[in-house]
Every structure is written in C-alpha cells, then in structure tokens.
Write a protein that holds these residues in place. Structure first.
Motif, PDB file in Angstrom:
ATOM      1  N   TRP A   1       0.294   3.970 -12.433  1.00  0.00           N
ATOM      2  CA  TRP A   1      -0.629   3.120 -13.189  1.00  0.00           C
ATOM      3  C   TRP A   1      -1.145   3.782 -14.463  1.00  0.00           C
ATOM      4  O   TRP A   1      -2.031   3.253 -15.119  1.00  0.00           O
ATOM      5  CB  TRP A   1      -1.791   2.716 -12.274  1.00  0.00           C
ATOM      6  CG  TRP A   1      -1.267   2.132 -11.011  1.00  0.00           C
ATOM      7  CD1 TRP A   1      -1.090   2.783  -9.825  1.00  0.00           C
ATOM      8  CD2 TRP A   1      -0.781   0.816 -10.820  1.00  0.00           C
ATOM      9  NE1 TRP A   1      -0.539   1.927  -8.898  1.00  0.00           N
ATOM     10  CE2 TRP A   1      -0.340   0.713  -9.491  1.00  0.00           C
ATOM     11  CE3 TRP A   1      -0.693  -0.308 -11.645  1.00  0.00           C
ATOM     12  CZ2 TRP A   1       0.191  -0.467  -8.972  1.00  0.00           C
ATOM     13  CZ3 TRP A   1      -0.167  -1.470 -11.130  1.00  0.00           C
ATOM     14  CH2 TRP A   1       0.274  -1.546  -9.803  1.00  0.00           C
TER      15      TRP A   1
ATOM     16  N   LEU B   1      -5.857  -2.811  -5.559  1.00  0.00           N
ATOM     17  CA  LEU B   1      -4.637  -3.517  -5.171  1.00  0.00           C
ATOM     18  C   LEU B   1      -4.963  -4.948  -4.739  1.00  0.00           C
ATOM     19  O   LEU B   1      -4.266  -5.896  -5.134  1.00  0.00           O
ATOM     20  CB  LEU B   1      -3.898  -2.782  -4.050  1.00  0.00           C
ATOM     21  CG  LEU B   1      -2.617  -3.456  -3.549  1.00  0.00           C
ATOM     22  CD1 LEU B   1      -1.590  -3.644  -4.667  1.00  0.00           C
ATOM     23  CD2 LEU B   1      -2.005  -2.648  -2.395  1.00  0.00           C
TER      24      LEU B   1
ATOM     25  N   LYS C   1       0.830  -1.220   0.000  1.00  0.00           N
ATOM     26  CA  LYS C   1       0.000   0.000   0.000  1.00  0.00           C
ATOM     27  C   LYS C   1       0.857   1.261   0.000  1.00  0.00           C
ATOM     28  O   LYS C   1       0.520   2.246  -0.646  1.00  0.00           O
ATOM     29  CB  LYS C   1      -0.929   0.035   1.230  1.00  0.00           C
ATOM     30  CG  LYS C   1      -2.084  -0.889   1.137  1.00  0.00           C
ATOM     31  CD  LYS C   1      -3.150  -0.714   2.208  1.00  0.00           C
ATOM     32  CE  LYS C   1      -2.728  -0.165   3.525  1.00  0.00           C
ATOM     33  NZ  LYS C   1      -3.798  -0.200   4.546  1.00  0.00           N
TER      34      LYS C   1
ATOM     35  N   ARG D   1      -5.212  -1.124 -12.895  1.00  0.00           N
ATOM     36  CA  ARG D   1      -4.755  -0.200 -11.850  1.00  0.00           C
ATOM     37  C   ARG D   1      -4.692  -0.948 -10.513  1.00  0.00           C
ATOM     38  O   ARG D   1      -5.369  -1.940 -10.330  1.00  0.00           O
ATOM     39  CB  ARG D   1      -5.705   0.984 -11.729  1.00  0.00           C
ATOM     40  CG  ARG D   1      -5.828   1.799 -12.992  1.00  0.00           C
ATOM     41  CD  ARG D   1      -6.673   3.036 -12.776  1.00  0.00           C
ATOM     42  NE  ARG D   1      -5.963   4.047 -12.003  1.00  0.00           N
ATOM     43  CZ  ARG D   1      -5.148   4.956 -12.529  1.00  0.00           C
ATOM     44  NH1 ARG D   1      -4.922   4.976 -13.817  1.00  0.00           N
ATOM     45  NH2 ARG D   1      -4.545   5.834 -11.759  1.00  0.00           N
TER      46      ARG D   1
ATOM     47  N   ALA E   1       2.061   1.494  -3.745  1.00  0.00           N
ATOM     48  CA  ALA E   1       1.123   1.301  -4.861  1.00  0.00           C
ATOM     49  C   ALA E   1       0.102   2.421  -5.005  1.00  0.00           C
ATOM     50  O   ALA E   1      -0.398   2.651  -6.097  1.00  0.00           O
ATOM     51  CB  ALA E   1       0.391  -0.025  -4.697  1.00  0.00           C
ATOM     52  N   PHE E   2      -0.215   3.116  -3.915  1.00  0.00           N
ATOM     53  CA  PHE E   2      -1.306   4.083  -3.964  1.00  0.00           C
ATOM     54  C   PHE E   2      -0.884   5.416  -4.569  1.00  0.00           C
ATOM     55  O   PHE E   2      -1.166   6.486  -4.040  1.00  0.00           O
ATOM     56  CB  PHE E   2      -1.903   4.279  -2.577  1.00  0.00           C
ATOM     57  CG  PHE E   2      -2.695   3.105  -2.063  1.00  0.00           C
ATOM     58  CD1 PHE E   2      -2.796   1.920  -2.784  1.00  0.00           C
ATOM     59  CD2 PHE E   2      -3.335   3.169  -0.858  1.00  0.00           C
ATOM     60  CE1 PHE E   2      -3.518   0.836  -2.311  1.00  0.00           C
ATOM     61  CE2 PHE E   2      -4.067   2.089  -0.372  1.00  0.00           C
ATOM     62  CZ  PHE E   2      -4.160   0.925  -1.103  1.00  0.00           C
ATOM     63  N   ASP E   3      -0.217   5.347  -5.694  1.00  0.00           N
ATOM     64  CA  ASP E   3       0.217   6.523  -6.456  1.00  0.00           C
ATOM     65  C   ASP E   3      -0.371   6.386  -7.857  1.00  0.00           C
ATOM     66  O   ASP E   3       0.115   5.580  -8.653  1.00  0.00           O
ATOM     67  CB  ASP E   3       1.746   6.573  -6.504  1.00  0.00           C
ATOM     68  CG  ASP E   3       2.285   7.702  -7.356  1.00  0.00           C
ATOM     69  OD1 ASP E   3       1.490   8.451  -7.959  1.00  0.00           O
ATOM     70  OD2 ASP E   3       3.522   7.833  -7.431  1.00  0.00           O
ATOM     71  N   PRO E   4      -1.412   7.158  -8.176  1.00  0.00           N
ATOM     72  CA  PRO E   4      -2.074   7.007  -9.482  1.00  0.00           C
ATOM     73  C   PRO E   4      -1.127   7.130 -10.676  1.00  0.00           C
ATOM     74  O   PRO E   4      -1.352   6.508 -11.718  1.00  0.00           O
ATOM     75  CB  PRO E   4      -3.103   8.137  -9.491  1.00  0.00           C
ATOM     76  CG  PRO E   4      -3.350   8.457  -8.052  1.00  0.00           C
ATOM     77  CD  PRO E   4      -2.053   8.179  -7.348  1.00  0.00           C
TER      78      PRO E   4
ATOM     79  N   TRP F   1       6.161  -2.721 -11.970  1.00  0.00           N
ATOM     80  CA  TRP F   1       5.951  -1.392 -11.403  1.00  0.00           C
ATOM     81  C   TRP F   1       6.772  -1.262 -10.129  1.00  0.00           C
ATOM     82  O   TRP F   1       6.944  -2.221  -9.383  1.00  0.00           O
ATOM     83  CB  TRP F   1       4.468  -1.116 -11.148  1.00  0.00           C
ATOM     84  CG  TRP F   1       3.790  -2.100 -10.240  1.00  0.00           C
ATOM     85  CD1 TRP F   1       3.239  -3.313 -10.583  1.00  0.00           C
ATOM     86  CD2 TRP F   1       3.612  -1.977  -8.830  1.00  0.00           C
ATOM     87  NE1 TRP F   1       2.736  -3.934  -9.474  1.00  0.00           N
ATOM     88  CE2 TRP F   1       2.941  -3.138  -8.383  1.00  0.00           C
ATOM     89  CE3 TRP F   1       3.951  -0.991  -7.892  1.00  0.00           C
ATOM     90  CZ2 TRP F   1       2.606  -3.332  -7.053  1.00  0.00           C
ATOM     91  CZ3 TRP F   1       3.610  -1.186  -6.558  1.00  0.00           C
ATOM     92  CH2 TRP F   1       2.948  -2.353  -6.156  1.00  0.00           C
TER      93      TRP F   1
ATOM     94  N   ASP G   1      -4.165   1.340  -7.464  1.00  0.00           N
ATOM     95  CA  ASP G   1      -3.823   2.538  -6.691  1.00  0.00           C
ATOM     96  C   ASP G   1      -4.819   2.852  -5.583  1.00  0.00           C
ATOM     97  O   ASP G   1      -4.837   3.962  -5.053  1.00  0.00           O
ATOM     98  CB  ASP G   1      -3.643   3.744  -7.627  1.00  0.00           C
ATOM     99  CG  ASP G   1      -4.861   4.019  -8.496  1.00  0.00           C
ATOM    100  OD1 ASP G   1      -5.775   3.174  -8.531  1.00  0.00           O
ATOM    101  OD2 ASP G   1      -4.886   5.087  -9.127  1.00  0.00           O
ATOM    102  N   ASP G   2      -5.637   1.873  -5.214  1.00  0.00           N
ATOM    103  CA  ASP G   2      -6.483   2.000  -4.028  1.00  0.00           C
ATOM    104  C   ASP G   2      -6.661   0.602  -3.442  1.00  0.00           C
ATOM    105  O   ASP G   2      -6.214  -0.391  -4.033  1.00  0.00           O
ATOM    106  CB  ASP G   2      -7.829   2.664  -4.358  1.00  0.00           C
ATOM    107  CG  ASP G   2      -8.649   1.897  -5.381  1.00  0.00           C
ATOM    108  OD1 ASP G   2      -8.665   0.641  -5.337  1.00  0.00           O
ATOM    109  OD2 ASP G   2      -9.271   2.538  -6.251  1.00  0.00           O
TER     110      ASP G   2
END
Length: 195
Positions: free
Chosen positions: A37, A50, A28, A43, A31-34, A101, A45-46
């Motif tokens: 993606w 995820l 988290k 995606r 990954a939570f960087d728009p 990523w 990013d939430d």
C-alpha cells in the motif's frame, strides 16, 4: 457497461469475479502487508482499513463509478488481490484499469499480466473500447515497469494530480493501450493466455 451484471472473466491462469465484502477473511492473508500500500491512494493493511476498502469498492460499483474484481489464482484457488475498471466513458469508448494490488507471494508470477489480459480482452471486445488507460504514482517504479512490460505506452506525467494517503499530492504517470495495438499485444505479450 452494465455495473449490475455479475461479470466473471477467466483464462488458464486467473479468474476474475466481482469483489464482495465477504472477501474480507480470505483477503486478510495477502492484504496485511504494508509494503503493498506504499503508493496507493488508500490503505487496506489492517482489519479496519481492509473492511473500509471493501465497503467503498462495493459502494462505488453500486454508484457505477468503479467495477471491482477479486483476483483468484486458479492454481491454488486463493484470493490474490483485486483490480478494477473505473473512469468508464462510453461516449469516448474508453475506460481505466487500476486499483490493482496483488499479494507479495503472487507478484512476478504472471498472475497480474493474466488478469490484465482478461480485462483488456473484455474492454476491447465486449465493451467496444478504443482506449484503455492505466495510471500509477510517479514514485512507483515497479508498477511503471510492469505496465511497460505488458506493452502499454507511457504518455506523460500529470503533476500534483491526485490526493493520496496522508494528504500527499502525487504526480501520476499515465499509460495507455489503444485498439490498433491490441491485436499484436494479444499475440505477443499475452499469447500464453490467449488460447
């Protein structure tokens, strides 16, 4: 390739191990960087996306379509992202590396190149590959530059090749590294990891 085997690859910079759904919490943070993606097929990013990404990666490994790895930065011990083998064709001695990523804080640090070193070593060594393919969205110039910097050869663009997020059809740029090139790349581009 044995998809059931828990494959762990390691060099001085990075450790790769099988990606698991239990990696949700530590991933988290990265990954939570728009922006990560923007050019990907899906995606993550939430929390919902995820969790779905991890579940799909594990299912694809079980179905022997993809072998997803967690990328662990050895210096900090942090999970930094993910990468995968996919498109494995044993009869043709080829596979693809992708679904890659890496969190923003780990970009341009050599971590991705160190991970590619491990995947390429294993592909050309233990797996006996003659060809490793890499692909990216034609709009993703950053990814294309990274592939060129590691010595991959751009082979062309497949027009309207893949359906990506939001139902958009993307053009895909294909790169490759072949066995006759690998030894020179190991001792140049990847030399710092090839001890």
């Amino acid at each position: 390739m044995d998809f059931a085997k828990n494959l762990v690859l390691e060099n001085s910079r990075v450790r790769l191990r099988p990606l698991e759904t239990a990696d949700f919490e530590p991933l988290k943070a990265v990954a939570f960087d728009p922006e990560l993606w923007r050019y990907t097929l899906t995606r993550a990013d939430d929390a919902v996306s995820l969790a779905a990404y991890l579940a799909q990666a594990v299912q694809e490994r079980q179905a022997e379509r993809r072998y997803p790895f967690a990328i662990i930065d050895r210096a900090s011990g942090q999970l930094a992202g993910s990468t995968s083998y996919y498109g494995v064709v044993p009869d043709d001695q080829r596979l693809s590396i992708g679904y890659t990523w890496v969190g923003t804080a780990f970009q341009r640090t050599g971590l991705n190149r160190a991970a590619k070193h491990l995947l390429l070593c294993h592909a050309f060594g233990a797996l006996g590959c003659e060809r490793v393919e890499l692909e990216t969205d034609s709009r993703n110039l950053k990814s294309q530059q990274a592939m060129r910097r590691m010595g991959a050869t751009e082979e062309g663009t497949l027009r309207r090749h893949r359906l990506t997020q939001g139902g958009v059809r993307r053009d895909t740029v294909i790169f490759s590294i072949i066995r006759p090139e690998w030894d020179a790349l190991r001792h140049s581009v990847f030399a710092e990891f090839d001890a």
